[in-house]
Design a protein around this motif. Structure first.
Motif, short mmCIF file in Angstrom:
data_model
loop_
_atom_site.label_atom_id
_atom_site.label_comp_id
_atom_site.label_asym_id
_atom_site.label_seq_id
_atom_site.Cartn_x
_atom_site.Cartn_y
_atom_site.Cartn_z
N GLN A 97 5.70 46.52 21.83
CA GLN A 97 6.80 46.68 20.88
C GLN A 97 7.62 45.40 20.78
O GLN A 97 8.07 45.02 19.69
CB GLN A 97 7.68 47.85 21.31
N ILE A 98 7.83 44.73 21.92
CA ILE A 98 8.57 43.46 21.90
C ILE A 98 7.82 42.41 21.10
O ILE A 98 8.41 41.67 20.29
CB ILE A 98 8.82 42.98 23.34
N SER A 99 6.49 42.34 21.29
CA SER A 99 5.69 41.38 20.52
C SER A 99 5.75 41.68 19.03
O SER A 99 5.86 40.77 18.19
CB SER A 99 4.23 41.41 21.01
N LEU A 100 5.70 42.98 18.69
CA LEU A 100 5.78 43.36 17.28
C LEU A 100 7.14 43.01 16.68
O LEU A 100 7.23 42.52 15.54
CB LEU A 100 5.50 44.86 17.14
N ASP A 101 8.21 43.23 17.43
CA ASP A 101 9.55 42.87 16.94
C ASP A 101 9.68 41.35 16.77
O ASP A 101 10.35 40.88 15.84
CB ASP A 101 10.62 43.39 17.91
N TYR A 102 9.06 40.59 17.68
CA TYR A 102 9.10 39.13 17.58
C TYR A 102 8.42 38.66 16.30
O TYR A 102 8.95 37.81 15.56
CB TYR A 102 8.43 38.52 18.81
N GLN A 103 7.22 39.21 16.02
CA GLN A 103 6.51 38.84 14.80
C GLN A 103 7.27 39.30 13.55
O GLN A 103 7.29 38.62 12.53
CB GLN A 103 5.11 39.45 14.83
N ARG A 104 7.88 40.47 13.63
CA ARG A 104 8.64 40.97 12.50
C ARG A 104 9.84 40.07 12.21
O ARG A 104 10.21 39.85 11.04
CB ARG A 104 9.11 42.40 12.79
N THR A 105 10.46 39.55 13.26
CA THR A 105 11.58 38.64 13.07
C THR A 105 11.14 37.37 12.36
O THR A 105 11.84 36.84 11.47
CB THR A 105 12.21 38.30 14.43
N HIS A 106 9.95 36.85 12.71
CA HIS A 106 9.41 35.68 12.02
C HIS A 106 9.20 35.99 10.54
O HIS A 106 9.55 35.18 9.66
CB HIS A 106 8.08 35.25 12.67
N ASN A 107 8.62 37.13 10.25
CA ASN A 107 8.41 37.52 8.86
C ASN A 107 9.73 37.69 8.12
O ASN A 107 9.84 37.34 6.92
CB ASN A 107 7.60 38.81 8.79
N ARG A 108 10.72 38.22 8.80
CA ARG A 108 12.01 38.42 8.14
C ARG A 108 12.65 37.08 7.79
O ARG A 108 13.24 36.94 6.70
CB ARG A 108 12.93 39.23 9.06
N ILE A 109 12.57 36.12 8.70
CA ILE A 109 13.12 34.78 8.41
C ILE A 109 12.43 34.17 7.20
O ILE A 109 13.07 33.60 6.30
CB ILE A 109 13.00 33.88 9.65
N THR A 110 11.10 34.29 7.16
CA THR A 110 10.34 33.75 6.03
C THR A 110 10.70 34.46 4.73
O THR A 110 10.89 33.82 3.67
CB THR A 110 8.84 33.88 6.31
N PHE A 111 10.80 35.78 4.79
CA PHE A 111 11.14 36.56 3.59
C PHE A 111 12.53 36.20 3.07
O PHE A 111 12.73 36.02 1.86
CB PHE A 111 11.05 38.05 3.93
N ASP A 112 13.50 36.10 3.96
CA ASP A 112 14.87 35.75 3.54
C ASP A 112 14.91 34.35 2.91
O ASP A 112 15.63 34.12 1.92
CB ASP A 112 15.82 35.82 4.74
N LYS A 113 14.13 33.43 3.46
CA LYS A 113 14.12 32.06 2.93
C LYS A 113 13.54 32.02 1.53
O LYS A 113 14.07 31.34 0.63
CB LYS A 113 13.31 31.17 3.89
N VAL A 114 12.45 32.77 1.30
CA VAL A 114 11.82 32.79 -0.02
C VAL A 114 12.72 33.45 -1.05
O VAL A 114 12.91 32.96 -2.17
CB VAL A 114 10.45 33.49 0.05
N VAL A 115 13.31 34.59 -0.69
CA VAL A 115 14.17 35.31 -1.63
C VAL A 115 15.42 34.50 -1.96
O VAL A 115 15.88 34.46 -3.11
CB VAL A 115 14.54 36.69 -1.07
#
Length: 313
Positions: A97-115
């Motif tokens: 779950q920690i690994s999944l949250d870490y990857q999700r945080t990376h995706n969130r940073i990328t998504f926020d930057k693009v939007v």
């Protein structure tokens, strides 16, 4: 709500947020409806935002560093003193779950930057606010408190600090409960008997319980307490202590005081319950006893054994 028409009355369901009572302020009602709709739109926007982030692919996203994951695991297990426990399967699930949250945080940073860089292409996306970082390690400020001083004082005054003492106290309580559940008198009488036989039966029951209390009960208590505290050795619970001054300040004296109180309570409950049960059987068998007038005639004069006043039991 009930609506009145020329043909009669009929009911209709109205949501509470849209129901205005006659005693309510219409302006406050309007503000409440506006705030509710705004909150709903914001909630839908946050749910939609997290759905977009959760739907992003994680195969190309770097995983958390193993050294960081090991440090997080060590801190989590060390805080609760769970080192070496049989929770390996749960630790593995938490690490995933920690690994999944870490990857999700990376995706969130990328998504926020693009939007943020292309607001014209994503007008329907509203970025969710980033939660503030807790700089106090999830702790709140409390007044100065001498915890370790109070802790040492509690340990010094309590005798429930050794597993042997706790086991001995459990054995004492078990034997005391057995005494409390006994009965001094025979209350389960299923046949008629003469008064002399009744007295003899009750005396025998009292003598048996008395013999158990004087011999068996004391012997069993001494044996269980001794066997539980035998391995403690020197210290607060030294059963081989032969100096009265040392015994007076030891935790063994407090323990024996508690044993004494437990035995006294057991004897009290034994007597109270026995008297209550004895009083109950006497009352049940004599419930129909009544005072009769001198001119009273027995309903069945030809057979006095037939009585209209049958006992309750």
């Amino acid at each position: 709500a009930v609506v009145s028409t020329q043909s009669g009355h009929y009911g209709r369901g109205v949501p509470r947020i849209q129901l205005l009572f006659a005693s309510e302020d219409p302006r406050r009602f309007a503000r409440r409806v506006v705030e509710a709709h705004k909150l709903r739109l914001d909630s839908e926007s946050v749910i939609r935002y997290h759905l977009y982030v959760d739907s992003m692919n994680t195969t190309s996203v770097p995983d958390i560093d193993k050294a960081q994951l090991e440090r997080i695991t060590a801190h989590a297990l060390g805080a609760c003193n769970l080192q070496g426990s049989a929770l390996g399967w749960l630790v593995e699930k938490l690490q995933k779950q920690i690994s999944l949250d870490y990857q999700r945080t990376h995706n969130r940073i990328t998504f926020d930057k693009v939007v943020s860089s292309l607001p014209g292409q994503f007008p329907f996306v509203k970025l969710a606010p980033v939660p503030e970082i807790c700089k106090s390690a999830a702790r709140i400020d409390i007044p100065e408190y001498p915890f370790w001083k109070q802790f040492d004082s509690f340990i010094f005054n309590s005798f429930l600090t050794r597993p042997e003492a706790i086991a001995a106290l459990g054995n004492v309580r078990d034997e005391c409960n057995k005494v409390s559940s006994k009965d001094l008198f025979v209350v389960n009488i299923t046949k008629s008997m003469k008064l002399e036989e009744f007295e003899q039966t009750q005396n025998q029951s009292c003598m048996q319980v008395q013999s158990y209390l004087k011999d068996t009960w004391l012997t069993v208590l001494c044996t269980k307490v001794t066997s539980s505290l035998r391995e403690v050795g020197k210290g607060w619970f030294n059963i081989s202590q032969d100096k009265w001054e040392v015994y007076e300040i030891s935790k063994l004296r407090k323990f024996m005081e508690l044993v004494k109180f437990a035995m006294q309570d057991s004897l009290r409950y034994l007597v109270e319950n026995s008297l209550y049960n004895f009083h109950r059987i006497i009352k049940e068998t004599t419930v129909s006893v009544m005072e009769l007038e001198e001119d009273m005639e027995w309903p069945h004069s030809e057979n006095l054994a037939i009585s209209p006043y049958a006992p309750a039991k």
